[in-house]
Design a protein around this motif. Structure first.
Motif, mmCIF file in Angstrom:
data_model
loop_
_atom_site.group_PDB
_atom_site.id
_atom_site.type_symbol
_atom_site.label_atom_id
_atom_site.label_comp_id
_atom_site.label_asym_id
_atom_site.label_seq_id
_atom_site.Cartn_x
_atom_site.Cartn_y
_atom_site.Cartn_z
ATOM 1 N N PRO A 53 -16.100 -8.765 51.631
ATOM 2 C CA PRO A 53 -15.103 -9.384 50.763
ATOM 3 C C PRO A 53 -13.880 -9.962 51.486
ATOM 4 C CG PRO A 53 -15.695 -7.162 50.002
ATOM 5 C CD PRO A 53 -16.189 -7.314 51.404
ATOM 6 N N TRP A 87 -7.886 -8.265 49.278
ATOM 7 C CA TRP A 87 -9.151 -8.884 48.901
ATOM 8 C C TRP A 87 -9.679 -8.166 47.666
ATOM 9 C CZ3 TRP A 87 -8.227 -6.656 53.710
ATOM 10 C CH2 TRP A 87 -8.618 -5.308 53.843
ATOM 11 N N VAL A 90 -16.670 -9.273 45.120
ATOM 12 C CA VAL A 90 -17.415 -10.524 45.174
ATOM 13 C C VAL A 90 -18.308 -10.688 43.945
ATOM 14 C CG1 VAL A 90 -17.391 -10.491 47.693
ATOM 15 C CG2 VAL A 90 -19.383 -9.575 46.492
ATOM 16 N N SER A 91 -18.434 -9.640 43.119
ATOM 17 C CA SER A 91 -19.394 -9.665 42.013
ATOM 18 C C SER A 91 -18.763 -9.824 40.636
ATOM 19 C CB SER A 91 -20.227 -8.376 42.015
ATOM 20 O OG SER A 91 -19.399 -7.248 41.741
ATOM 21 N N ARG A 93 -14.850 -10.309 38.094
ATOM 22 C CA ARG A 93 -13.400 -10.364 37.882
ATOM 23 C C ARG A 93 -13.048 -9.616 36.591
ATOM 24 N NH1 ARG A 93 -11.381 -10.577 42.130
ATOM 25 N NH2 ARG A 93 -9.391 -11.073 41.127
ATOM 26 N N GLU A 125 -21.638 -4.324 42.818
ATOM 27 C CA GLU A 125 -20.765 -4.846 43.876
ATOM 28 C C GLU A 125 -21.324 -4.546 45.258
ATOM 29 O OE1 GLU A 125 -17.710 -6.571 46.041
ATOM 30 O OE2 GLU A 125 -18.286 -6.833 43.930
ATOM 31 N N GLN A 129 -22.583 -7.370 48.018
ATOM 32 C CA GLN A 129 -22.078 -7.494 49.384
ATOM 33 C C GLN A 129 -23.215 -7.586 50.389
ATOM 34 O OE1 GLN A 129 -19.006 -4.588 50.272
ATOM 35 N NE2 GLN A 129 -17.937 -5.000 48.353
ATOM 36 N N ARG A 132 -24.893 -11.039 49.953
ATOM 37 C CA ARG A 132 -24.100 -12.123 50.528
ATOM 38 C C ARG A 132 -24.212 -12.125 52.048
ATOM 39 N NH1 ARG A 132 -18.171 -13.862 48.457
ATOM 40 N NH2 ARG A 132 -19.528 -14.381 46.699
#
Length: 303
Positions: A53, A87, A90-91, A93, A125, A129, A132
């Motif tokens: 992230p 930070w 990434v998965s 909000r 999440e 990660q 990604r």
């Protein structure tokens, strides 16, 4: 606890000492990247993990693509601890996930994540990660945990699910009940931890006998500290954590422990320490070796 079965698979004796010398926080900031590159060239560290992230992850992934032989895992991240450099997930909000604080970033402490994160959101999440990192060209060799956040009954299951899904070793200890209780677990939880470790080992998941590191509040005499850790290693497999970075204004602005991170970089590019480790007869391995054993045992993906 019986001797680690991985030792036999590696062709070693039960009393052999094995260490993974591991650079944490790669990609956290720019200062970690030249440090990591030089450490790889120097050859003392054997593994590292990227923080997906974080702002400099993409540069870390580019380095991994350019150096496909590096042993790099995912430093599973659910916290964002610094005051002004932060930070988030990434998965998601979604505040209902329990993964966001009032600033829209990960919470600052492990305790807050452990209390508030929804286990399914945490699993999503952690999975995102790893995904990604793989999509960015990182040949992920393992997963471990930033600030130990996943070491909690609400989150450990998610962490292990991701490790098994991707068939990569998790940074996880195999201890007997007495050692777990000495670390603060009650008798029931200690028994469950032992049973879990036994179950994972039966599945072919390699586990660790110890996790060691250097304190981030004592940058002085870093070579002496490191020698003391290496000389005191016990038989089995130890994960040895360092947090290397080069000295930059950015690093000093981000974290009050910058001096220790710079000291880690200088110490683990020291010929004196490299020669000392070799003189002890310790076997230094990376996580790729353990990943390949794990995948061979469970009939999974190719290394």
């Amino acid at each position: 606890m019986l001797p680690n079965p991985v030792l036999r698979k590696l062709g070693l004796a039960e009393n052999d000492r094995v260490v993974i010398i591991h650079a944490d926080d790669v990609g956290m900031c720019q200062a970690t990247l030249p440090a990591f590159a030089e450490l790889i060239d120097f050859g003392l560290i054997s593994s590292a993990a990227v923080m997906v992230p974080c702002p400099w992850f993409l540069a870390a992934a580019a380095f991994c693509r350019e150096h496909p032989g590096v042993d790099v895992g995912v430093h599973s991240t659910l916290t964002s601890e610094w005051e002004t450099y932060r930070w988030g997930p990434v998965s998601t909000r979604d505040p209902r996930s329990g993964l966001l604080d009032a600033q829209g970033c990960f919470p600052r402490t492990s305790e807050e994540v452990q209390a508030c994160a929804q286990p399914e959101a945490a699993r999503t999440e952690l999975e995102a990660q790893v995904k990604r990192a793989v999509e960015a060209g990182v040949d992920v060799t393992h997963i471990d945990t930033h600030m130990g956040t996943v070491a909690h009954p609400r989150l450990t299951g998610a962490y292990l699910e991701v490790a098994l899904t991707w068939q990569v070793p998790p940074m996880l200890l195999r201890l007997d009940e007495a050692r777990w209780r000495a670390m603060g677990l009650d008798a029931e939880t200690a028994a469950l931890a032992v049973a879990l470790a036994q179950q994972l080992e039966e599945q072919g998941v390699p586990l660790l006998d110890d996790i060691r590191g250097l304190p981030l509040d004592r940058p002085e005499d870093r070579i002496g500290q490191a020698k003391a850790v290496f000389s005191s290693l016990q038989p089995g497999i130890t994960h040895m954590v360092i947090h290397p970075a080069v000295d930059t204004p950015e690093l000093r602005a981000i974290t009050p422990d910058a001096a220790a991170r710079v000291a880690d970089f200088r110490t683990f590019t020291s010929p004196e320490l490299r020669d000392y480790v070799r003189s002890l007869g310790i076997h230094v391995i990376g996580y790729r070796t353990l990943r390949d054993l794990m995948r061979a045992a469970i009939g999974g993906k190719e290394g």
